[in-house]
Design a protein around this motif. Structure first.
Motif, short mmCIF file in Angstrom:
data_model
loop_
_atom_site.label_atom_id
_atom_site.label_comp_id
_atom_site.label_asym_id
_atom_site.label_seq_id
_atom_site.Cartn_x
_atom_site.Cartn_y
_atom_site.Cartn_z
N ILE A 190 -14.77 3.00 9.54
CA ILE A 190 -15.70 2.94 8.42
C ILE A 190 -15.15 1.96 7.38
N LEU A 191 -16.00 1.00 7.00
CA LEU A 191 -15.58 -0.03 6.06
C LEU A 191 -16.47 -0.03 4.81
N SER A 192 -15.87 -0.40 3.71
CA SER A 192 -16.63 -0.64 2.48
C SER A 192 -16.68 -2.16 2.32
N ILE A 193 -17.90 -2.70 2.34
CA ILE A 193 -18.07 -4.15 2.27
C ILE A 193 -18.95 -4.51 1.07
N LYS A 194 -18.41 -5.31 0.16
CA LYS A 194 -19.16 -5.72 -1.03
C LYS A 194 -19.02 -7.22 -1.25
N THR A 195 -20.04 -7.81 -1.86
CA THR A 195 -19.97 -9.22 -2.25
C THR A 195 -20.89 -9.44 -3.44
N MET A 196 -20.46 -10.29 -4.34
CA MET A 196 -21.26 -10.62 -5.51
C MET A 196 -22.10 -11.87 -5.26
N SER A 197 -21.98 -12.44 -4.08
CA SER A 197 -22.72 -13.66 -3.76
C SER A 197 -24.21 -13.37 -3.67
N GLY A 198 -25.00 -14.37 -4.05
CA GLY A 198 -26.46 -14.23 -4.00
C GLY A 198 -26.96 -14.08 -2.57
N SER A 199 -26.25 -14.67 -1.64
CA SER A 199 -26.63 -14.54 -0.23
C SER A 199 -25.63 -13.62 0.46
N GLY A 200 -25.52 -12.42 -0.09
CA GLY A 200 -24.51 -11.47 0.35
C GLY A 200 -24.53 -11.15 1.82
N VAL A 201 -25.71 -10.86 2.36
CA VAL A 201 -25.83 -10.48 3.77
C VAL A 201 -25.33 -11.59 4.68
N GLU A 202 -25.71 -12.83 4.36
CA GLU A 202 -25.31 -13.97 5.17
C GLU A 202 -23.80 -14.21 5.09
N VAL A 203 -23.25 -14.02 3.90
CA VAL A 203 -21.81 -14.20 3.72
C VAL A 203 -21.04 -13.16 4.54
N MET A 204 -21.48 -11.90 4.47
CA MET A 204 -20.82 -10.83 5.22
C MET A 204 -20.93 -11.08 6.71
#
Length: 263
Positions: free
Chosen positions: A182-196
């Motif tokens: 189980i991972l916690s994945i966060k990003t502040m980028s506007g294209s978050g899903v693509e970055v992840m």
């Protein structure tokens, strides 16, 4: 059709049979592993418990697991029992029977491909494997993964080995194992899903570059929590691949914040 070395069963043997006729005094059963041989099942050998209606247990056309309790080779008579078969014997026999049916199908196809008689296929393959190993079909499945030496050591000719392994590989069902994190994945980028996605793809590619037979999936279980699954066939190697992917993610996460969540 199953072709055994012996043409008649032995006392104490556990067999698969098909109920043919049901009478007031017992039932006649055809022994599937000995074509043309019928056995008699007396009602006294149905169950250790009282049975209201034996036909609830023994019906025409039903497959049953029985034990040979008496036989007369001269007369060709065989008596069998249901109640003397233990639960463990029944379970093992059903597993063995499924393997025999699978092997029969494979041998039928291979014999046809080679223009040979199916009985000859049993003599040249199954009988030789049975003489050397306890589990002929299991050894064929093992040979599809580890190579033909297993079959050659049993005395099977090369004429049979190649088409046998080619056909058997189509029928082998590998057991799959799954390891998860189980991972916690966060990003502040506007294209978050693509970055992840890019970070994950990079981690997977680096770990699986020289590995085969693994499937990796990422599921959301409520953002920002995700479940990372790795599916393979070997538990230790599957767990190792999972940990390497997680380490790659943690070491090369870029603008993405990734943490392992304690279960």
């Amino acid at each position: 059709m199953i072709h055994r070395k012996a043409t008649f069963p032995s006392e104490g043997e556990i067999l698969i049979g098909t109920v043919k006729n049901v009478f007031d005094y017992g039932s006649y059963i055809s022994l599937d592993e000995y074509p043309g041989v019928n056995a008699f099942l007396p009602w006294s050998e149905i169950s250790t418990k009282w049975v209201r209606n034996v036909r609830d247990i023994v019906k025409e056309g039903r497959k049953v697991v029985v034990k040979v309790i008496r036989l007369d080779r001269k007369k060709g008579s065989v008596d069998v029992s249901l109640k003397k078969v233990t639960d463990d014997e029944r379970r093992k026999k059903n597993i063995e029977w499924k393997k025999l049916q699978k092997l029969d199908k494979i041998l039928e196809i291979v014999a046809s491909r080679l223009g040979k008689d199916e009985k000859l296929a049993w003599e040249e393959v199954e009988w030789k494997l049975e003489s050397k190993y306890d589990d002929p079909m299991g050894m064929i499945e093992k040979a599809t993964k580890e190579g033909p030496e297993i079959l050659l050591k049993a005395g099977i000719s090369e004429e049979w080995v190649k088409p046998l392994l080619e056909e058997a590989s189509k029928h082998v069902e590998e057991k799959k194992v799954k390891e998860s994190e189980i991972l916690s994945i966060k990003t502040m980028s506007g294209s978050g899903v693509e970055v992840m996605k890019n970070v994950l793809d990079k981690a997977i590619s680096s770990v699986l570059e020289n590995r085969h037979g693994f499937t990796v999936k990422l599921y959301t279980i409520g953002a920002p929590r995700y479940r990372l699954d790795v599916i393979g066939t070997e538990p230790k190697e599957t767990s190792k691949v999972l940990q390497e992917i997680v380490e790659s993610l943690l070491n090369n996460k870029g603008d993405v914040e990734i943490q392992v969540v304690k279960k």
